[in-house]
Design a protein around this motif. Structure first.
Motif, short mmCIF file in Angstrom:
data_model
loop_
_atom_site.label_atom_id
_atom_site.label_comp_id
_atom_site.label_asym_id
_atom_site.label_seq_id
_atom_site.Cartn_x
_atom_site.Cartn_y
_atom_site.Cartn_z
N ASP A 3 0.81 -1.21 0.00
CA ASP A 3 0.00 0.00 0.00
C ASP A 3 0.85 1.26 0.00
O ASP A 3 0.34 2.36 0.26
CB ASP A 3 -0.95 0.02 1.21
N GLY A 4 2.13 1.15 -0.30
CA GLY A 4 2.98 2.32 -0.43
C GLY A 4 3.54 2.86 0.87
O GLY A 4 4.24 3.88 0.87
N LYS A 5 3.28 2.21 1.99
CA LYS A 5 3.81 2.69 3.26
C LYS A 5 5.32 2.47 3.32
O LYS A 5 5.85 1.52 2.75
CB LYS A 5 3.12 2.00 4.43
N GLU A 6 5.99 3.36 4.04
CA GLU A 6 7.44 3.31 4.13
C GLU A 6 7.87 2.67 5.44
O GLU A 6 7.18 2.75 6.46
CB GLU A 6 8.01 4.73 4.00
N ILE A 7 9.04 2.06 5.42
CA ILE A 7 9.55 1.35 6.59
C ILE A 7 9.93 2.34 7.68
O ILE A 7 10.61 3.35 7.43
CB ILE A 7 10.77 0.50 6.20
N ALA A 8 9.49 2.04 8.91
CA ALA A 8 9.87 2.83 10.08
C ALA A 8 10.99 2.13 10.86
O ALA A 8 11.90 2.79 11.37
CB ALA A 8 8.66 3.04 10.99
N LEU A 9 10.91 0.81 10.97
CA LEU A 9 11.93 0.00 11.64
C LEU A 9 12.21 -1.22 10.79
O LEU A 9 11.28 -1.85 10.29
CB LEU A 9 11.46 -0.44 13.03
N GLU A 10 13.49 -1.55 10.66
CA GLU A 10 13.86 -2.73 9.88
C GLU A 10 14.92 -3.51 10.65
O GLU A 10 15.94 -2.97 11.06
CB GLU A 10 14.41 -2.31 8.52
N ALA A 11 14.65 -4.79 10.87
CA ALA A 11 15.59 -5.67 11.56
C ALA A 11 16.08 -6.72 10.59
O ALA A 11 15.29 -7.29 9.82
CB ALA A 11 14.91 -6.35 12.76
N ARG A 12 17.38 -7.00 10.64
CA ARG A 12 17.97 -8.00 9.76
C ARG A 12 18.92 -8.89 10.57
O ARG A 12 19.86 -8.40 11.21
CB ARG A 12 18.76 -7.33 8.62
N GLY A 13 18.65 -10.19 10.55
CA GLY A 13 19.54 -11.16 11.17
C GLY A 13 19.71 -10.99 12.67
O GLY A 13 20.78 -11.28 13.20
N LEU A 14 18.65 -10.55 13.36
CA LEU A 14 18.77 -10.29 14.80
C LEU A 14 18.94 -11.57 15.59
O LEU A 14 18.13 -12.49 15.52
CB LEU A 14 17.53 -9.56 15.33
N THR A 15 20.00 -11.61 16.37
CA THR A 15 20.26 -12.70 17.30
C THR A 15 20.48 -12.08 18.68
O THR A 15 21.11 -11.03 18.81
CB THR A 15 21.51 -13.49 16.89
N ARG A 16 19.91 -12.74 19.70
CA ARG A 16 20.15 -12.27 21.07
C ARG A 16 20.41 -13.46 21.98
O ARG A 16 19.59 -14.38 22.05
CB ARG A 16 18.94 -11.48 21.59
#
Length: 243
Positions: A3-16
């Motif tokens: 729907d054209g919304k833009e990313i506010a938060l993006e996580a990639r490969g998160l390990t904890r």
């Protein structure tokens, strides 16, 4: 999303990983996900699935062992939270993020208005406490103390406190967990209103499958991994939910 919304938060490969004595706890195992501006997202999972750990990392309260988290504000400015200093993370939490937790953490000696004002005094461009409390349906309860409010009303004060600084991101950890069904629905209706009227991206973590029906998208976590991402063709209003 389409729907054209833009990313506010993006996580990639998160390990904890956590060390508890001789034992290493793997809370997250390579999580990839995004939260979009203006979206209402539900993160579903059983206890121990990693959802609270993920929310804490997204909110700048915790850091990942590996992977990255980027915040992209409404003006398109990106920030790598993993590389941010403590001062920068404090600024991020203060100006961009509102938190709603299962327990309200109100100051008992302050009125509803005064509890909200604590946040507005340090925010860059806050709404008046009265406006925030009206937004959550408590315009008539401004000068009541927490002991004079029901559990649901106290949670709504906590939501008003979170949104009064006009955050881009509202992160909610089991916001209905301590409430009965009817009161929980009222709180979810308030979160819908905040999402709709302020444009804040709202992420709700819960173990309750039914709450996922009110979301634009549902991300299911299992054993520290993203198990499924589901887009809802039609969000159900909170008032229609039954559990």
């Amino acid at each position: 999303m389409d729907d054209g919304k833009e990313i506010a938060l993006e996580a990639r490969g998160l390990t904890r990983r956590y060390r508890m004595g001789e034992v290493t706890i793997q809370a997250l195992r390579g999580v990839d996900m995004a939260l979009y501006h203006g979206e209402l997202l539900v993160l579903l999972g059983a206890s121990g699935s990693g959802k609270s750990t993920l929310l804490n990392i997204l909110g700048g309260l915790d850091s990942a062992s590996e992977g990255e988290v980027r915040h992209i504000d409404r003006h398109g400015h990106a920030q790598d939270l993993g590389r941010a200093s403590q001062r920068e993370l404090t600024r991020y939490r203060r100006h961009h993020v509102g938190f709603v937790l299962q327990f309200y953490n109100l100051i008992s000696s302050l009125t509803a208005r005064e509890n909200v004002a604590i946040v507005t005094e340090i925010a860059r461009d806050p709404m008046p406490p009265e406006t925030a409390l009206a937004l959550v349906g408590l315009a008539e309860r401004l000068d009541h103390f927490p002991s004079q409010l029901s559990g649901g009303e106290q949670q709504r004060v906590a939501i008003a406190r979170a949104v009064a600084k006009q955050p881009e991101l509202l992160l909610c950890d089991e916001p209905t967990g301590a409430l009965d069904f009817r009161t929980g629905i009222r709180v979810l209706e308030v979160l819908e209103t905040i999402n709709r009227e302020t444009g804040a991206a709202v992420a709700i973590i819960t173990h309750n499958e039914v709450i996922g029906e009110m979301a634009d998208r549902v991300i299911r976590l299992r054993d520290g991994r993203v198990d499924e991402i589901q887009a809802n063709a039609r969000r159900r209003p909170a008032c229609e939910l039954r559990w």
